[in-house]
Design a protein around this motif. Structure first.
Motif, PDB file in Angstrom:
ATOM      1  N   SER A  14       0.490  -1.081   0.181  1.00 17.78           N
ATOM      2  CA  SER A  14       0.050   0.015   0.018  1.00 17.78           C
ATOM      3  C   SER A  14       0.970   1.162  -0.104  1.00 17.78           C
ATOM      4  O   SER A  14       0.662   2.487  -0.488  1.00 17.78           O
ATOM      5  N   GLY A  15       1.912   1.263   0.815  1.00 19.95           N
ATOM      6  CA  GLY A  15       3.032   2.278   0.711  1.00 19.95           C
ATOM      7  C   GLY A  15       3.641   2.490  -0.629  1.00 19.95           C
ATOM      8  O   GLY A  15       3.521   3.618  -1.237  1.00 19.95           O
ATOM      9  N   MET A  18       0.642   3.946  -3.027  1.00 18.04           N
ATOM     10  CA  MET A  18       0.478   5.409  -2.946  1.00 18.04           C
ATOM     11  C   MET A  18       1.415   6.188  -3.724  1.00 18.04           C
ATOM     12  O   MET A  18       1.234   7.406  -4.328  1.00 18.04           O
ATOM     13  N   SER A  22       0.407   7.926  -7.576  1.00 17.73           N
ATOM     14  CA  SER A  22       0.290   9.096  -7.537  1.00 17.73           C
ATOM     15  C   SER A  22      -0.035  10.024  -8.401  1.00 17.73           C
ATOM     16  O   SER A  22      -1.183  10.822  -8.475  1.00 17.73           O
ATOM     17  N   LYS A  43     -16.579   9.609   2.574  1.00 14.83           N
ATOM     18  CA  LYS A  43     -16.411   8.568   3.462  1.00 14.83           C
ATOM     19  C   LYS A  43     -17.708   7.772   3.473  1.00 14.83           C
ATOM     20  O   LYS A  43     -18.893   8.329   3.439  1.00 14.83           O
ATOM     21  N   PRO A  98      -8.608   4.968  -3.224  1.00 15.43           N
ATOM     22  CA  PRO A  98      -8.515   5.629  -1.935  1.00 15.43           C
ATOM     23  C   PRO A  98      -8.387   4.748  -0.785  1.00 15.43           C
ATOM     24  O   PRO A  98      -7.754   5.006   0.113  1.00 15.43           O
ATOM     25  N   GLN A  99      -8.726   3.313  -1.026  1.00 18.79           N
ATOM     26  CA  GLN A  99      -8.922   2.688   0.087  1.00 18.79           C
ATOM     27  C   GLN A  99      -7.480   2.140   0.252  1.00 18.79           C
ATOM     28  O   GLN A  99      -7.207   1.285   1.271  1.00 18.79           O
ATOM     29  N   TRP A 101      -5.194   3.853   1.419  1.00 18.70           N
ATOM     30  CA  TRP A 101      -4.971   4.246   2.746  1.00 18.70           C
ATOM     31  C   TRP A 101      -5.622   3.515   3.771  1.00 18.70           C
ATOM     32  O   TRP A 101      -4.931   3.765   4.662  1.00 18.70           O
ATOM     33  N   ASN A 102      -6.941   3.167   3.519  1.00 19.60           N
ATOM     34  CA  ASN A 102      -7.273   2.222   4.711  1.00 19.60           C
ATOM     35  C   ASN A 102      -6.386   1.027   4.852  1.00 19.60           C
ATOM     36  O   ASN A 102      -6.448   0.580   6.100  1.00 19.60           O
ATOM     37  N   PHE A 104      -3.316   0.999   4.443  1.00 20.89           N
ATOM     38  CA  PHE A 104      -1.961   1.290   4.970  1.00 20.89           C
ATOM     39  C   PHE A 104      -2.095   1.711   6.437  1.00 20.89           C
ATOM     40  O   PHE A 104      -1.213   1.043   7.232  1.00 20.89           O
ATOM     41  N   THR A 105      -3.334   2.150   6.802  1.00 23.41           N
ATOM     42  CA  THR A 105      -3.559   2.387   8.314  1.00 23.41           C
ATOM     43  C   THR A 105      -4.273   1.050   8.957  1.00 23.41           C
ATOM     44  O   THR A 105      -4.334   1.125  10.261  1.00 23.41           O
TER      45      THR A 105
END
Length: 211
Positions: A14-15, A18, A22, A43, A98-99, A101-102, A104-105
């Motif tokens: 995921s990193g 991104m 980009s 969201k 965009p998920q 980011w979900n 990655f977190t």
């Protein structure tokens, strides 16, 4: 043991995603802003690991005057609310990017059952039978490459349960590459989230405008 490796893979991929994607993100953001008024992202409350709620991220594909908290397939005429850019994003599944980011977190994984909407009580209950609510939801999964929007709840839940039983590196790789084939063919993508197999779905896995 594999779940720890799986989390490490999620963070690394995921990193990298991104960073590498980009330029794609930038192009899509410009396209969304030029096509219609409203925010680029939205969201949506979904069901995560152990049925804990979290907010999934998507690129906005619907107009800002779309009725709030209404699943796409329950709208009288979904087509009037979906933007031109939105149709492209949905067909190619780029609205899901965009998920990353979900992932990655740690709220999601790359591979796993797609997170149910918070009000999909029937799907959540059916998944409980197979332990599918006890694994981290994914960007894509076994059900997504075997029917996606076309699948009725009981079939989708069984496939999610099969993933739980077979979870492992080899099976995740199979789901990962199977997703590219599925997206290329637009397999199981039904605009508005309904079809002959999905009429019993109470909520779509597509966007509900929350803005």
């Amino acid at each position: 043991m594999y779940l720890k490796i799986k989390r490490l893979i999620d963070i690394v991929l995921s990193g990298l995603g991104m960073v590498i994607l980009s330029p794609v993100f930038l192009i899509l953001i410009v396209g969304i802003k030029l096509d219609s008024k409203g925010p680029v992202l939205f969201k949506q409350k979904r069901v995560g690991l152990y049925k804990k709620h979290f907010h999934i991220l998507k690129f906005r594909t619907m107009k800002i005057d779309t009725p709030k908290d209404t699943p796409t397939h329950l709208l009288a005429d979904p087509q009037q609310y979906i933007t031109r850019m939105g149709k492209f994003l949905r067909k190619t599944s780029l609205d899901e990017l965009p998920q990353i980011w979900n992932i990655f977190t740690g709220e999601m994984s790359i591979i796993g059952p797609r997170p149910a909407l918070w009000n999909q009580a029937d799907l959540i209950a059916e998944r409980d039978k197979y332990g599918a609510n006890d694994v981290k939801p994914g960007l894509t999964g076994w059900a997504q490459i075997n029917g996606r929007d076309e699948l009725p709840i009981d079939v989708k839940s069984k496939l999610d349960g099969e993933y739980v039983q077979r979870i492992g590196l080899r099976f995740d790789i199979k789901c990962f590459f199977g997703t590219f084939v599925s997206v290329a063919k637009s397999d199981g993508v039904l605009e508005g989230g309904t079809g002959t197999k999905a009429k019993e779905e109470m909520a779509s896995d597509k966007e509900t405008n929350s803005k």
